[in-house]
Design a protein around this motif. Structure first.
Motif, PDB file in Angstrom:
ATOM      1  N   ASP A   1       0.813  -1.222   0.000  1.00  0.00           N
ATOM      2  CA  ASP A   1       0.000   0.000   0.000  1.00  0.00           C
ATOM      3  C   ASP A   1       0.848   1.274   0.000  1.00  0.00           C
ATOM      4  O   ASP A   1       0.364   2.352   0.360  1.00  0.00           O
ATOM      5  N   THR A   2       2.092   1.176  -0.440  1.00  0.00           N
ATOM      6  CA  THR A   2       2.978   2.349  -0.509  1.00  0.00           C
ATOM      7  C   THR A   2       2.403   3.384  -1.470  1.00  0.00           C
ATOM      8  O   THR A   2       1.921   3.044  -2.538  1.00  0.00           O
ATOM      9  N   ARG A   3       2.460   4.646  -1.040  1.00  0.00           N
ATOM     10  CA  ARG A   3       1.941   5.740  -1.868  1.00  0.00           C
ATOM     11  C   ARG A   3       2.993   6.827  -2.003  1.00  0.00           C
ATOM     12  O   ARG A   3       3.827   7.007  -1.131  1.00  0.00           O
ATOM     13  N   VAL A   4       2.916   7.547  -3.102  1.00  0.00           N
ATOM     14  CA  VAL A   4       3.750   8.726  -3.323  1.00  0.00           C
ATOM     15  C   VAL A   4       2.828   9.928  -3.183  1.00  0.00           C
ATOM     16  O   VAL A   4       1.848  10.056  -3.934  1.00  0.00           O
ATOM     17  N   GLY A   5       3.114  10.777  -2.209  1.00  0.00           N
ATOM     18  CA  GLY A   5       2.322  11.985  -2.028  1.00  0.00           C
ATOM     19  C   GLY A   5       2.756  13.070  -2.996  1.00  0.00           C
ATOM     20  O   GLY A   5       3.952  13.271  -3.215  1.00  0.00           O
ATOM     21  N   VAL A   6       1.782  13.734  -3.593  1.00  0.00           N
ATOM     22  CA  VAL A   6       2.058  14.841  -4.503  1.00  0.00           C
ATOM     23  C   VAL A   6       1.198  16.011  -4.036  1.00  0.00           C
ATOM     24  O   VAL A   6       0.010  16.068  -4.352  1.00  0.00           O
ATOM     25  N   PRO A   7       1.770  16.936  -3.261  1.00  0.00           N
ATOM     26  CA  PRO A   7       0.986  18.054  -2.733  1.00  0.00           C
ATOM     27  C   PRO A   7       0.311  18.853  -3.849  1.00  0.00           C
ATOM     28  O   PRO A   7       0.904  19.110  -4.896  1.00  0.00           O
ATOM     29  N   GLY A   8      -0.953  19.175  -3.633  1.00  0.00           N
ATOM     30  CA  GLY A   8      -1.702  19.980  -4.590  1.00  0.00           C
ATOM     31  C   GLY A   8      -2.280  19.197  -5.750  1.00  0.00           C
ATOM     32  O   GLY A   8      -2.915  19.763  -6.629  1.00  0.00           O
TER      33      GLY A   8
ATOM     34  N   GLY B   1      -8.105  12.142  -9.208  1.00  0.00           N
ATOM     35  CA  GLY B   1      -8.545  11.850 -10.565  1.00  0.00           C
ATOM     36  C   GLY B   1      -7.631  12.377 -11.654  1.00  0.00           C
ATOM     37  O   GLY B   1      -7.838  12.086 -12.822  1.00  0.00           O
ATOM     38  N   THR B   2      -6.609  13.174 -11.285  1.00  0.00           N
ATOM     39  CA  THR B   2      -5.666  13.645 -12.289  1.00  0.00           C
ATOM     40  C   THR B   2      -5.059  12.429 -12.979  1.00  0.00           C
ATOM     41  O   THR B   2      -4.603  11.502 -12.320  1.00  0.00           O
ATOM     42  N   ALA B   3      -5.083  12.422 -14.295  1.00  0.00           N
ATOM     43  CA  ALA B   3      -4.594  11.274 -15.052  1.00  0.00           C
ATOM     44  C   ALA B   3      -3.174  11.526 -15.550  1.00  0.00           C
ATOM     45  O   ALA B   3      -2.826  12.642 -15.940  1.00  0.00           O
ATOM     46  N   PHE B   4      -2.382  10.464 -15.514  1.00  0.00           N
ATOM     47  CA  PHE B   4      -1.001  10.508 -15.987  1.00  0.00           C
ATOM     48  C   PHE B   4      -0.772   9.382 -16.982  1.00  0.00           C
ATOM     49  O   PHE B   4      -1.431   8.348 -16.920  1.00  0.00           O
TER      50      PHE B   4
ATOM     51  N   GLY C   1      -6.921  10.724  -4.220  1.00  0.00           N
ATOM     52  CA  GLY C   1      -6.635  11.694  -3.164  1.00  0.00           C
ATOM     53  C   GLY C   1      -5.505  12.592  -3.632  1.00  0.00           C
ATOM     54  O   GLY C   1      -5.494  13.051  -4.760  1.00  0.00           O
ATOM     55  N   ASP C   2      -4.517  12.811  -2.774  1.00  0.00           N
ATOM     56  CA  ASP C   2      -3.394  13.682  -3.150  1.00  0.00           C
ATOM     57  C   ASP C   2      -2.135  12.874  -3.445  1.00  0.00           C
ATOM     58  O   ASP C   2      -1.023  13.341  -3.265  1.00  0.00           O
ATOM     59  N   GLY C   3      -2.329  11.632  -3.898  1.00  0.00           N
ATOM     60  CA  GLY C   3      -1.160  10.807  -4.162  1.00  0.00           C
ATOM     61  C   GLY C   3      -1.407   9.733  -5.193  1.00  0.00           C
ATOM     62  O   GLY C   3      -2.466   9.638  -5.797  1.00  0.00           O
ATOM     63  N   LEU C   4      -0.373   8.917  -5.382  1.00  0.00           N
ATOM     64  CA  LEU C   4      -0.393   7.861  -6.383  1.00  0.00           C
ATOM     65  C   LEU C   4       0.026   6.549  -5.729  1.00  0.00           C
ATOM     66  O   LEU C   4       0.969   6.520  -4.934  1.00  0.00           O
TER      67      LEU C   4
END
Length: 85
Positions: A28-35, A39-42, A55-58
Motif C-alpha cells: 500500500d505504498t503511496r507517493v504523495g504529490v501536494p496539490g 482523478g488527475t490522469a497521468f 486523493g493527493d497521491g499515487l
C-alpha cells in the motif's frame, strides 16, 4: 512531470532475476504529490500505461506494476466550454 523509482531494488524482489513490481513488492505504498487533484490522469512514458491519482497521491503498486520505474506526464485536460453571449 513525476518520476518514481525505488532504491535497494534487489532486496525488494527477493530473487536476483525478478523485478520488484506490483502489489507483491509495493503493497500500500503511496507517493504523495501536494496539490494534486484526485482523478488527475497521468501517462507513463516508459510503459504507456495510464494511472489516475487517488486523493493527493499515487499508488506505487499501480505506478510500478510492470517496470520498477515510472516517468509520468499529466494528461492535458480539455478547456472548459464557455457559453457565447
Amino acid at each position: 512531470l513525476v518520476v518514481v523509482t525505488g532504491r535497494l531494488l534487489a532486496k525488494l524482489s527477493g530473487a536476483p532475476a525478478r523485478l520488484p513490481v506490483g502489489e507483491a513488492a509495493w503493497g500500500d505504498t503511496r507517493v504523495g504529490v501536494p496539490g494534486l487533484a484526485a482523478g488527475t490522469a497521468f501517462v507513463d512514458v516508459l510503459t504507456g500505461e495510464r494511472v489516475a491519482a487517488q486523493g493527493d497521491g499515487l499508488a506505487v503498486r499501480d505506478l510500478l506494476a510492470a517496470f520498477p520505474a515510472a516517468v509520468l506526464l499529466a494528461e492535458a485536460r480539455p478547456a472548459p466550454l464557455v457559453d457565447s453571449p
